[in-house]
Design a protein around this motif. Structure first.
Motif, mmCIF file in Angstrom:
data_model
loop_
_atom_site.group_PDB
_atom_site.id
_atom_site.type_symbol
_atom_site.label_atom_id
_atom_site.label_comp_id
_atom_site.label_asym_id
_atom_site.label_seq_id
_atom_site.Cartn_x
_atom_site.Cartn_y
_atom_site.Cartn_z
ATOM 1 N N VAL A 75 3.744 -6.283 25.859
ATOM 2 C CA VAL A 75 2.519 -5.912 25.160
ATOM 3 C C VAL A 75 1.259 -6.202 25.976
ATOM 4 O O VAL A 75 0.147 -6.110 25.455
ATOM 5 N N PHE A 76 1.420 -6.517 27.243
ATOM 6 C CA PHE A 76 0.269 -6.786 28.109
ATOM 7 C C PHE A 76 -0.606 -5.548 28.193
ATOM 8 O O PHE A 76 -0.091 -4.459 28.305
ATOM 9 N N PRO A 77 -1.902 -5.646 28.136
ATOM 10 C CA PRO A 77 -2.825 -6.781 28.098
ATOM 11 C C PRO A 77 -3.176 -7.231 26.689
ATOM 12 O O PRO A 77 -4.066 -8.042 26.493
ATOM 13 N N PHE A 78 -2.484 -6.692 25.693
ATOM 14 C CA PHE A 78 -2.809 -7.016 24.304
ATOM 15 C C PHE A 78 -2.170 -8.322 23.836
ATOM 16 O O PHE A 78 -2.379 -8.735 22.696
ATOM 17 N N ASN A 79 -1.403 -8.979 24.707
ATOM 18 C CA ASN A 79 -0.787 -10.247 24.328
ATOM 19 C C ASN A 79 -1.835 -11.339 24.097
ATOM 20 O O ASN A 79 -1.681 -12.156 23.196
ATOM 21 N N GLY A 80 -2.887 -11.342 24.886
ATOM 22 C CA GLY A 80 -3.946 -12.331 24.700
ATOM 23 C C GLY A 80 -4.641 -12.205 23.352
ATOM 24 O O GLY A 80 -4.749 -13.189 22.614
ATOM 25 N N PRO A 81 -5.134 -11.005 23.005
ATOM 26 C CA PRO A 81 -5.756 -10.865 21.689
ATOM 27 C C PRO A 81 -4.801 -11.145 20.529
ATOM 28 O O PRO A 81 -5.214 -11.712 19.506
ATOM 29 N N LEU A 82 -3.539 -10.784 20.658
ATOM 30 C CA LEU A 82 -2.577 -11.093 19.600
ATOM 31 C C LEU A 82 -2.376 -12.604 19.468
ATOM 32 O O LEU A 82 -2.272 -13.133 18.360
ATOM 33 N N ALA A 83 -2.343 -13.295 20.602
ATOM 34 C CA ALA A 83 -2.230 -14.759 20.568
ATOM 35 C C ALA A 83 -3.485 -15.380 19.951
ATOM 36 O O ALA A 83 -3.395 -16.382 19.234
ATOM 37 N N ILE A 84 -4.633 -14.773 20.182
ATOM 38 C CA ILE A 84 -5.879 -15.273 19.604
ATOM 39 C C ILE A 84 -5.852 -15.114 18.082
ATOM 40 O O ILE A 84 -6.282 -16.002 17.341
ATOM 41 N N ILE A 85 -5.337 -13.994 17.597
ATOM 42 C CA ILE A 85 -5.230 -13.793 16.157
ATOM 43 C C ILE A 85 -4.279 -14.826 15.546
ATOM 44 O O ILE A 85 -4.566 -15.411 14.493
ATOM 45 N N LEU A 86 -3.151 -15.073 16.212
ATOM 46 C CA LEU A 86 -2.232 -16.109 15.715
ATOM 47 C C LEU A 86 -2.898 -17.480 15.717
ATOM 48 O O LEU A 86 -2.700 -18.277 14.801
ATOM 49 N N LEU A 87 -3.694 -17.757 16.738
ATOM 50 C CA LEU A 87 -4.433 -19.013 16.792
ATOM 51 C C LEU A 87 -5.363 -19.142 15.590
ATOM 52 O O LEU A 87 -5.471 -20.220 14.994
ATOM 53 N N GLY A 88 -6.014 -18.056 15.210
ATOM 54 C CA GLY A 88 -6.883 -18.069 14.037
ATOM 55 C C GLY A 88 -6.126 -18.360 12.756
ATOM 56 O O GLY A 88 -6.606 -19.085 11.886
ATOM 57 N N PHE A 89 -4.916 -17.797 12.639
ATOM 58 C CA PHE A 89 -4.119 -18.078 11.446
ATOM 59 C C PHE A 89 -3.629 -19.528 11.425
ATOM 60 O O PHE A 89 -3.557 -20.139 10.357
ATOM 61 N N TYR A 90 -3.304 -20.105 12.584
ATOM 62 C CA TYR A 90 -2.945 -21.522 12.627
ATOM 63 C C TYR A 90 -4.144 -22.399 12.240
ATOM 64 O O TYR A 90 -3.997 -23.422 11.570
ATOM 65 N N PHE A 91 -5.325 -21.981 12.665
ATOM 66 C CA PHE A 91 -6.555 -22.692 12.311
ATOM 67 C C PHE A 91 -6.755 -22.665 10.800
ATOM 68 O O PHE A 91 -7.070 -23.685 10.173
ATOM 69 N N GLU A 92 -6.559 -21.498 10.199
ATOM 70 C CA GLU A 92 -6.670 -21.371 8.744
ATOM 71 C C GLU A 92 -5.628 -22.230 8.044
ATOM 72 O O GLU A 92 -5.923 -22.885 7.037
ATOM 73 N N LEU A 93 -4.414 -22.250 8.560
ATOM 74 C CA LEU A 93 -3.355 -23.068 7.968
ATOM 75 C C LEU A 93 -3.730 -24.544 7.997
ATOM 76 O O LEU A 93 -3.497 -25.273 7.033
ATOM 77 N N PHE A 94 -4.330 -24.989 9.097
ATOM 78 C CA PHE A 94 -4.774 -26.382 9.190
ATOM 79 C C PHE A 94 -5.742 -26.713 8.064
ATOM 80 O O PHE A 94 -5.623 -27.742 7.400
ATOM 81 N N PHE A 95 -6.726 -25.844 7.845
ATOM 82 C CA PHE A 95 -7.706 -26.115 6.798
ATOM 83 C C PHE A 95 -7.111 -25.985 5.400
ATOM 84 O O PHE A 95 -7.535 -26.668 4.480
ATOM 85 N N LEU A 96 -6.125 -25.105 5.233
ATOM 86 C CA LEU A 96 -5.468 -25.011 3.928
ATOM 87 C C LEU A 96 -4.683 -26.268 3.603
ATOM 88 O O LEU A 96 -4.613 -26.683 2.447
ATOM 89 N N ILE A 97 -4.088 -26.874 4.610
ATOM 90 C CA ILE A 97 -3.243 -28.039 4.386
ATOM 91 C C ILE A 97 -4.053 -29.319 4.231
ATOM 92 O O ILE A 97 -3.771 -30.140 3.362
ATOM 93 N N PHE A 98 -5.078 -29.509 5.043
ATOM 94 C CA PHE A 98 -5.745 -30.807 5.099
ATOM 95 C C PHE A 98 -7.085 -30.896 4.386
ATOM 96 O O PHE A 98 -7.701 -31.957 4.376
ATOM 97 N N THR A 99 -7.581 -29.805 3.823
ATOM 98 C CA THR A 99 -8.848 -29.875 3.103
ATOM 99 C C THR A 99 -8.723 -29.142 1.775
ATOM 100 O O THR A 99 -7.773 -28.406 1.545
ATOM 101 N N ARG A 100 -9.718 -29.334 0.948
ATOM 102 C CA ARG A 100 -9.761 -28.590 -0.307
ATOM 103 C C ARG A 100 -11.220 -28.316 -0.635
ATOM 104 O O ARG A 100 -12.127 -28.930 -0.093
ATOM 105 N N GLY A 101 -11.429 -27.384 -1.535
ATOM 106 C CA GLY A 101 -12.787 -27.054 -1.952
ATOM 107 C C GLY A 101 -13.494 -26.151 -0.956
ATOM 108 O O GLY A 101 -12.876 -25.335 -0.281
ATOM 109 N N TRP A 102 -14.802 -26.335 -0.872
ATOM 110 C CA TRP A 102 -15.634 -25.476 -0.037
ATOM 111 C C TRP A 102 -15.316 -25.589 1.447
ATOM 112 O O TRP A 102 -15.641 -24.695 2.222
ATOM 113 N N VAL A 103 -14.685 -26.660 1.861
ATOM 114 C CA VAL A 103 -14.385 -26.876 3.276
ATOM 115 C C VAL A 103 -13.361 -25.861 3.780
ATOM 116 O O VAL A 103 -13.350 -25.512 4.952
ATOM 117 N N GLY A 104 -12.540 -25.338 2.884
ATOM 118 C CA GLY A 104 -11.564 -24.329 3.269
ATOM 119 C C GLY A 104 -12.193 -23.074 3.839
ATOM 120 O O GLY A 104 -11.542 -22.319 4.568
#
Length: 135
Positions: A75-104
């Motif tokens: 999937v090169f050169p689109f592997n980088g942007p796809l990895a960036i999107i996955l990184l964003g979803f991992y970031f969202e998962l972190f906030f879903l797990i460790f915070t609540r309320g407006w911080v999410g």
């Protein structure tokens, strides 16, 4: 070959900058929650919540990460942007797990930023490969 190295450099630079800024944003948010909780005296917005939705999202993300790693070169050169999107979803998962309320919303904000940056990268790659990469 010259374009391949250029695309790799762009992909890794943007991925690295977003990963570092995501970690710094998460740490900053986490530490500022400690200060806010101490001043206000209310219950904390820091909370560990693991439920079936978190488990499902984690399994889907791990599956997509495995798929991306298997087809990384295809999937090169689109592997980088796809990895960036996955990184964003991992970031969202972190906030879903460790915070609540407006911080999410910080997680949603980070996900939106990574998706927009990845889409801009993909569109610019398509335009470059379609119109400027003539033999």
């Amino acid at each position: 070959m010259k374009n391949k190295k250029r695309f790799q450099k762009i992909n890794w630079t943007v991925f690295g900058l977003l990963a570092v800024s995501g970690v710094l944003l998460a740490l900053s948010t986490w530490l500022s929650l400690k200060d806010v909780d101490a001043v206000i005296g209310e219950e904390s917005n820091r909370d560990f919540r693991w439920d079936s939705a978190s488990s499902t999202l984690l399994m889907v993300l791990l599956f997509l990460t495995a798929l991306l790693s298997i087809g990384w070169k295809r999937v090169f050169p689109f592997n980088g942007p796809l990895a960036i999107i996955l990184l964003g979803f991992y970031f969202e998962l972190f906030f879903l797990i460790f915070t609540r309320g407006w911080v999410g919303f910080m997680g949603i904000f980070g996900l939106a930023i990574t998706v927009m940056i990845a889409l801009i990268m993909m569109i610019s790659y398509v335009i470059y490969l379609r119109f400027y990469n003539q033999p």
